[in-house]
Design an enzyme around this catalytic site. Structure first.
Site, PDB file in Angstrom:
ATOM      1  N   ARG A  60       4.126  -0.724  -8.583  1.00  0.00           N
ATOM      2  CA  ARG A  60       5.193  -1.141  -9.494  1.00  0.00           C
ATOM      3  C   ARG A  60       6.324  -0.111  -9.605  1.00  0.00           C
ATOM      4  O   ARG A  60       7.372  -0.423 -10.169  1.00  0.00           O
ATOM      5  CB  ARG A  60       4.626  -1.433 -10.888  1.00  0.00           C
ATOM      6  CG  ARG A  60       3.787  -2.704 -10.933  1.00  0.00           C
ATOM      7  CD  ARG A  60       3.449  -3.113 -12.361  1.00  0.00           C
ATOM      8  NE  ARG A  60       2.826  -4.421 -12.434  1.00  0.00           N
ATOM      9  CZ  ARG A  60       1.511  -4.649 -12.496  1.00  0.00           C
ATOM     10  NH1 ARG A  60       0.664  -3.633 -12.511  1.00  0.00           N
ATOM     11  NH2 ARG A  60       1.038  -5.876 -12.562  1.00  0.00           N
ATOM     12  N   SER A  88       2.272   4.063  -7.793  1.00  0.00           N
ATOM     13  CA  SER A  88       1.942   2.696  -8.198  1.00  0.00           C
ATOM     14  C   SER A  88       2.840   1.738  -7.425  1.00  0.00           C
ATOM     15  O   SER A  88       4.005   2.056  -7.166  1.00  0.00           O
ATOM     16  CB  SER A  88       2.197   2.535  -9.704  1.00  0.00           C
ATOM     17  OG  SER A  88       2.292   1.163 -10.031  1.00  0.00           O
ATOM     18  N   GLN A 117     -10.295   0.171 -15.811  1.00  0.00           N
ATOM     19  CA  GLN A 117     -10.801  -0.727 -14.758  1.00  0.00           C
ATOM     20  C   GLN A 117     -12.062  -0.131 -14.125  1.00  0.00           C
ATOM     21  O   GLN A 117     -13.017  -0.850 -13.832  1.00  0.00           O
ATOM     22  CB  GLN A 117      -9.714  -0.939 -13.711  1.00  0.00           C
ATOM     23  CG  GLN A 117     -10.154  -1.696 -12.484  1.00  0.00           C
ATOM     24  CD  GLN A 117      -8.983  -2.093 -11.609  1.00  0.00           C
ATOM     25  OE1 GLN A 117      -8.279  -3.052 -11.901  1.00  0.00           O
ATOM     26  NE2 GLN A 117      -8.762  -1.352 -10.537  1.00  0.00           N
ATOM     27  N   LYS A 159      -6.663   6.253 -11.451  1.00  0.00           N
ATOM     28  CA  LYS A 159      -5.377   5.810 -12.030  1.00  0.00           C
ATOM     29  C   LYS A 159      -5.601   4.647 -12.998  1.00  0.00           C
ATOM     30  O   LYS A 159      -4.958   4.551 -14.037  1.00  0.00           O
ATOM     31  CB  LYS A 159      -4.458   5.412 -10.878  1.00  0.00           C
ATOM     32  CG  LYS A 159      -3.364   4.444 -11.193  1.00  0.00           C
ATOM     33  CD  LYS A 159      -2.151   5.180 -11.647  1.00  0.00           C
ATOM     34  CE  LYS A 159      -0.925   4.349 -11.919  1.00  0.00           C
ATOM     35  NZ  LYS A 159      -1.037   2.927 -11.955  1.00  0.00           N
ATOM     36  N   LEU A 169       0.799  -1.221   0.000  1.00  0.00           N
ATOM     37  CA  LEU A 169       0.000   0.000   0.000  1.00  0.00           C
ATOM     38  C   LEU A 169       0.838   1.280   0.000  1.00  0.00           C
ATOM     39  O   LEU A 169       1.842   1.382   0.699  1.00  0.00           O
ATOM     40  CB  LEU A 169      -0.922  -0.012   1.231  1.00  0.00           C
ATOM     41  CG  LEU A 169      -1.839  -1.236   1.317  1.00  0.00           C
ATOM     42  CD1 LEU A 169      -2.651  -1.196   2.610  1.00  0.00           C
ATOM     43  CD2 LEU A 169      -2.761  -1.324   0.109  1.00  0.00           C
ATOM     44  N   HIS A 181      -3.432   4.222  -2.492  1.00  0.00           N
ATOM     45  CA  HIS A 181      -4.375   3.329  -1.814  1.00  0.00           C
ATOM     46  C   HIS A 181      -4.943   3.997  -0.562  1.00  0.00           C
ATOM     47  O   HIS A 181      -6.140   3.927  -0.283  1.00  0.00           O
ATOM     48  CB  HIS A 181      -3.675   2.042  -1.353  1.00  0.00           C
ATOM     49  CG  HIS A 181      -3.073   1.214  -2.438  1.00  0.00           C
ATOM     50  ND1 HIS A 181      -1.723   1.060  -2.592  1.00  0.00           N
ATOM     51  CD2 HIS A 181      -3.645   0.474  -3.424  1.00  0.00           C
ATOM     52  CE1 HIS A 181      -1.478   0.253  -3.606  1.00  0.00           C
ATOM     53  NE2 HIS A 181      -2.627  -0.109  -4.134  1.00  0.00           N
TER      54      HIS A 181
HETATM   55  P1  AMP Z   1      -3.942  -2.043  -6.885  1.00  0.00           P
HETATM   56  O1  AMP Z   1      -3.419  -2.474  -5.549  1.00  0.00           O
HETATM   57  O2  AMP Z   1      -2.903  -1.550  -7.810  1.00  0.00           O
HETATM   58  O3  AMP Z   1      -4.870  -3.077  -7.492  1.00  0.00           O
HETATM   59  O4  AMP Z   1      -4.864  -0.775  -6.605  1.00  0.00           O
HETATM   60  C1  AMP Z   1      -5.953  -0.846  -5.723  1.00  0.00           C
HETATM   61  C2  AMP Z   1      -6.825   0.363  -5.942  1.00  0.00           C
HETATM   62  O5  AMP Z   1      -6.067   1.542  -5.664  1.00  0.00           O
HETATM   63  C3  AMP Z   1      -7.320   0.485  -7.380  1.00  0.00           C
HETATM   64  O6  AMP Z   1      -8.665   0.940  -7.376  1.00  0.00           O
HETATM   65  C4  AMP Z   1      -6.401   1.514  -7.965  1.00  0.00           C
HETATM   66  O7  AMP Z   1      -6.964   2.237  -9.037  1.00  0.00           O
HETATM   67  C5  AMP Z   1      -6.165   2.412  -6.773  1.00  0.00           C
HETATM   68  N1  AMP Z   1      -4.919   3.162  -6.952  1.00  0.00           N
HETATM   69  C6  AMP Z   1      -3.679   2.661  -7.218  1.00  0.00           C
HETATM   70  N2  AMP Z   1      -2.794   3.665  -7.400  1.00  0.00           N
HETATM   71  C7  AMP Z   1      -3.477   4.823  -7.249  1.00  0.00           C
HETATM   72  C8  AMP Z   1      -3.142   6.197  -7.330  1.00  0.00           C
HETATM   73  N3  AMP Z   1      -1.894   6.602  -7.596  1.00  0.00           N
HETATM   74  N4  AMP Z   1      -4.108   7.104  -7.131  1.00  0.00           N
HETATM   75  C9  AMP Z   1      -5.388   6.728  -6.878  1.00  0.00           C
HETATM   76  N5  AMP Z   1      -5.776   5.439  -6.788  1.00  0.00           N
HETATM   77  C10 AMP Z   1      -4.843   4.496  -6.969  1.00  0.00           C
END
Ligand code: AMP
Length: 276
Positions: free
Chosen positions: A184, A182, A150, A146, A30, A34
């Site tokens: 990543r 991110s 999706q 972001k 996180l 997140h």
């Molecule tokens: P993930 O763990 O990458 O699957 O992300 C979980 C949630 O957090 C998803 O709804 C993503 O779109 C959101 N998220 C990830 N990075 C960001 C960001 N930089 N800004 C806003 N939401 C994010």
């Protein structure tokens, strides 16, 4: 904060939880992106729930499922600090037990962009989101802009299958230099991180050109492409300027448009977008 690994235990916790319940689905590791969703879910609901699950079915065979960054202890500390009530962190076998064989087939909205470049990705996303919304039954579920496509896939799925949650989309959180946060980003070396700034730079360029009256989408795409390929570390998967509702590619920007791109910086694939 209760950390729950099984569907049965979650159902029990759900029965006892105050409503409304807000859910933030994540793959963990996180960051502030997140946590912005988590804080909003905390503020808007009597019970705040977060799921942490690196979903194997949304990764292609040559993608980074095995090496995707994970740090459960640090994630749980952050969620505890944010006042989260319930964390659902199931092992893969709990979500996909032996014999699992039912998937969600997303329609047109999942075919282009990420869907085109990551075969099967949205089938995996839609399947796991459908399962999470069915297990957790949140009044509200929070997603980040972001991952713009999706968001569209999840809204479509939620409407089409009457899953009954309110889907709340939260703005993209960026580092001070503009790089979208991110999980990543941790893969990037210092030089690669510098090169990665061209994603946001090219989105800014596009917004700037558009605000000065440019409506020819191909000319904007070309300028973005030129800026990104200035770095030898960057290779472009796609640059898209599309109708923000149905993702049809635009020739002329005459309606709300999603400008989105996927770029590989070295071995790391990054995505970003803005809506104009
Ligand atoms: P993930 O763990 O990458 O699957 O992300 C979980 C949630 O957090 C998803 O709804 C993503 O779109 C959101 N998220 C990830 N990075 C960001 C960001 N930089 N800004 C806003 N939401 C994010």
């Amino acid at each position: 904060m209760q950390v729950i690994e099984s569907v049965a235990a979650f159902r029990q916790a759900y029965a006892e939880a105050e409503k409304p319940l807000g859910l933030v689905p994540t793959m963990g590791f996180l960051h502030e992106g997140h946590m912005t969703l988590v804080r909003r879910a905390r503020a808007e609901n009597a019970t705040a729930a977060v799921s942490i699950f690196v979903n194997p079915t949304q990764f292609g065979p040559s993608e980074d499922f095995a090496t995707y960054p994970r740090d459960m202890d640090s994630d749980l500390a952050k969620l505890r600090e944010a006042g989260v009530d319930l964390v659902l962190a199931p092992p893969v076998e709990e979500v996909y037990p032996p014999g699992f064989d039912t998937y969600i087939d997303v329609g047109r909205i999942g075919e282009r962009l990420e869907g085109e470049h990551r075969a099967g990705h949205f089938r995996g996303v839609a399947t796991v989101v459908c399962k999470l919304l069915t297990i957790v039954r949140p009044n509200r579920a929070y997603f980040g802009q972001k991952d713009a496509q999706q968001c569209l896939v999840v809204k479509r799925l939620n409407d089409d299958l009457n899953l009954g949650s309110e889907i709340v989309i939260c703005p993209t959180v960026r580092d001070t230099d503009g790089l979208a946060l991110s999980s990543r980003n941790v893969y990037l070396s210092a030089v690669e991180r510098e090169a990665a700034l061209s994603l946001y730079g090219s989105l800014n360029l596009a917004q700037d050109l558009h605000s000065r009256g440019e409506t020819d989408a191909s000319s904007i795409r070309q300028r973005m492409r030129r800026l990104i390929t200035e770095s030898p570390l960057a290779s472009i998967d796609y640059i898209s300027i599309a109708d923000a509702d149905n993702l049809t590619e635009l020739d002329i920007i005459d309606r709300p448009a999603l400008i989105s791109l996927a770029v590989r910086i070295g071995k790391t694939r990054l995505i970003d977008n803005v809506i104009i």
